[in-house]
Design a protein around this motif. Structure first.
Motif, PDB file in Angstrom:
ATOM      1  N   SER A 174      39.470  51.368  42.689  1.00 45.71           N
ATOM      2  CA  SER A 174      40.267  52.462  42.151  1.00 45.71           C
ATOM      3  C   SER A 174      41.663  52.446  42.771  1.00 45.71           C
ATOM      4  O   SER A 174      42.668  52.630  42.075  1.00 45.71           O
ATOM      5  CB  SER A 174      39.578  53.799  42.429  1.00 45.71           C
ATOM      6  OG  SER A 174      40.371  54.867  41.965  1.00 45.71           O
ATOM      7  N   ARG A 175      41.724  52.221  44.066  1.00 43.87           N
ATOM      8  CA  ARG A 175      43.031  52.105  44.736  1.00 43.87           C
ATOM      9  C   ARG A 175      43.774  50.870  44.255  1.00 43.87           C
ATOM     10  O   ARG A 175      44.994  50.904  44.033  1.00 43.87           O
ATOM     11  CB  ARG A 175      42.826  52.057  46.252  1.00 43.87           C
ATOM     12  CG  ARG A 175      44.094  51.751  47.049  1.00 43.87           C
ATOM     13  CD  ARG A 175      45.203  52.775  46.798  1.00 43.87           C
ATOM     14  NE  ARG A 175      46.399  52.454  47.577  1.00 43.87           N
ATOM     15  CZ  ARG A 175      47.312  51.561  47.209  1.00 43.87           C
ATOM     16  NH1 ARG A 175      47.164  50.886  46.066  1.00 43.87           N
ATOM     17  NH2 ARG A 175      48.375  51.344  47.961  1.00 43.87           N
ATOM     18  N   GLY A 183      45.713  45.115  38.783  1.00 40.77           N
ATOM     19  CA  GLY A 183      45.035  45.264  40.063  1.00 40.77           C
ATOM     20  C   GLY A 183      45.779  44.614  41.216  1.00 40.77           C
ATOM     21  O   GLY A 183      46.401  43.559  41.049  1.00 40.77           O
ATOM     22  N   ASP A 184      45.715  45.242  42.362  1.00 44.41           N
ATOM     23  CA  ASP A 184      46.321  44.715  43.582  1.00 44.41           C
ATOM     24  C   ASP A 184      45.331  43.729  44.208  1.00 44.41           C
ATOM     25  O   ASP A 184      44.244  44.115  44.648  1.00 44.41           O
ATOM     26  CB  ASP A 184      46.614  45.878  44.531  1.00 44.41           C
ATOM     27  CG  ASP A 184      47.329  45.452  45.802  1.00 44.41           C
ATOM     28  OD1 ASP A 184      46.988  44.375  46.346  1.00 44.41           O
ATOM     29  OD2 ASP A 184      48.206  46.199  46.268  1.00 44.41           O
ATOM     30  N   ASP A 185      45.724  42.447  44.253  1.00 47.83           N
ATOM     31  CA  ASP A 185      44.807  41.412  44.740  1.00 47.83           C
ATOM     32  C   ASP A 185      44.351  41.662  46.172  1.00 47.83           C
ATOM     33  O   ASP A 185      43.220  41.304  46.535  1.00 47.83           O
ATOM     34  CB  ASP A 185      45.465  40.035  44.645  1.00 47.83           C
ATOM     35  CG  ASP A 185      45.578  39.540  43.214  1.00 47.83           C
ATOM     36  OD1 ASP A 185      44.813  40.031  42.355  1.00 47.83           O
ATOM     37  OD2 ASP A 185      46.426  38.665  42.943  1.00 47.83           O
ATOM     38  N   ALA A 186      45.208  42.248  46.984  1.00 51.40           N
ATOM     39  CA  ALA A 186      44.832  42.500  48.385  1.00 51.40           C
ATOM     40  C   ALA A 186      43.666  43.481  48.455  1.00 51.40           C
ATOM     41  O   ALA A 186      42.699  43.271  49.208  1.00 51.40           O
ATOM     42  CB  ALA A 186      46.032  43.035  49.167  1.00 51.40           C
ATOM     43  N   ALA A 191      37.801  44.661  48.856  1.00 55.47           N
ATOM     44  CA  ALA A 191      36.546  45.166  48.292  1.00 55.47           C
ATOM     45  C   ALA A 191      35.445  44.125  48.451  1.00 55.47           C
ATOM     46  O   ALA A 191      34.307  44.457  48.831  1.00 55.47           O
ATOM     47  CB  ALA A 191      36.735  45.510  46.813  1.00 55.47           C
ATOM     48  N   ARG A 192      35.753  42.863  48.185  1.00 58.75           N
ATOM     49  CA  ARG A 192      34.762  41.792  48.356  1.00 58.75           C
ATOM     50  C   ARG A 192      34.382  41.631  49.829  1.00 58.75           C
ATOM     51  O   ARG A 192      33.200  41.504  50.166  1.00 58.75           O
ATOM     52  CB  ARG A 192      35.311  40.468  47.824  1.00 58.75           C
ATOM     53  CG  ARG A 192      35.552  40.431  46.333  1.00 58.75           C
ATOM     54  CD  ARG A 192      35.957  39.029  45.895  1.00 58.75           C
ATOM     55  NE  ARG A 192      36.523  39.036  44.572  1.00 58.75           N
ATOM     56  CZ  ARG A 192      35.810  39.009  43.440  1.00 58.75           C
ATOM     57  NH1 ARG A 192      34.492  38.975  43.504  1.00 58.75           N
ATOM     58  NH2 ARG A 192      36.407  39.017  42.268  1.00 58.75           N
TER      59      ARG A 192
END
Length: 209
Positions: A174-175, A183-186, A191-192
């Motif tokens: 969500s962030r 989406g922000d890849d960082a 998340a992963r």
């Protein structure tokens, strides 16, 4: 989380009615993505769908029911993706399977209308709740049998732990999608990482089944 059909005043029984309902939900989802779910009105849904306000009220008693139906449809579609991913026999370990679920999360945030705004519907905060079932728990029901039978994880608290990690992933994604539609890849990477560390902390390093 309610079943989408349970939210309707009149469930469509003909193809034309089904198409009309889909048009209303599509219009609502587009409005949510454009303006946010807080600003959604039934009049806005009618206008975007090219329908009368009476048509909207034929199916939905109020805007909350519209929001819940859009959310339920998005969760249905996400759950179908997860079901296909987790049963893919090409995954060598339980982490490969869960990592594919994260991929489903990311694609739903990017591609499923209103998913990024409504997610599992928990943002539509109603009291009292209609029941204990949530979008996350529906996904967990798809994961647990496969993780137990194919990858040998102990059933015990598996359901609770998977719901915890799905909740964490949901919050971080969500962030990740708060300011960037792709989406922000960082944050996606975090998340992963957090999901893997949490699950490995309980079940050890994943081994090929």
């Amino acid at each position: 989380m309610l079943d989408a059909s349970a939210l309707l005043r009149n469930e469509p029984v003909q193809a034309r009615s089904t198409a009309r309902l889909a048009s209303l939900l599509d219009a609502a989802a587009a409005a949510i993505d454009a303006l946010g779910y807080e600003r959604l009105t039934t009049a806005m849904v009618a206008e975007r769908a090219g329908a009368s306000i009476g048509t909207v009220y034929r199916y939905f008693p109020d805007r909350i029911a519209v929001l819940q139906a859009v959310s339920a449809r998005a969760v249905d579609r996400f759950t179908e993706k997860v079901r296909a991913s987790v049963t893919d026999t090409g995954h060598d370990t339980w982490w490969d399977a869960f990592d594919a679920v994260i991929d489903d999360f990311v694609s739903s945030f990017r591609e499923e209308p209103a998913f990024a705004a409504l997610r599992f519907g928990d943002v539509i905060d109603l009291r009292p709740r209609e029941g204990a079932d949530t979008g996350a728990s529906r996904v967990v029901r798809e994961l647990v049998p496969v993780f137990v039978s194919r990858y040998g994880l102990p059933e015990g608290d598996l359901g609770m732990r998977l719901e915890v990690v799905i909740t964490i992933v949901d919050a971080l994604l969500s962030r990740a999608f708060s300011f960037e539609s792709s989406g922000d890849d960082a944050y996606i990477g975090e998340a992963r990482r957090v999901a893997r560390e949490y699950l490995v902390g309980h079940y050890g390093e994943p081994k090929q089944s």
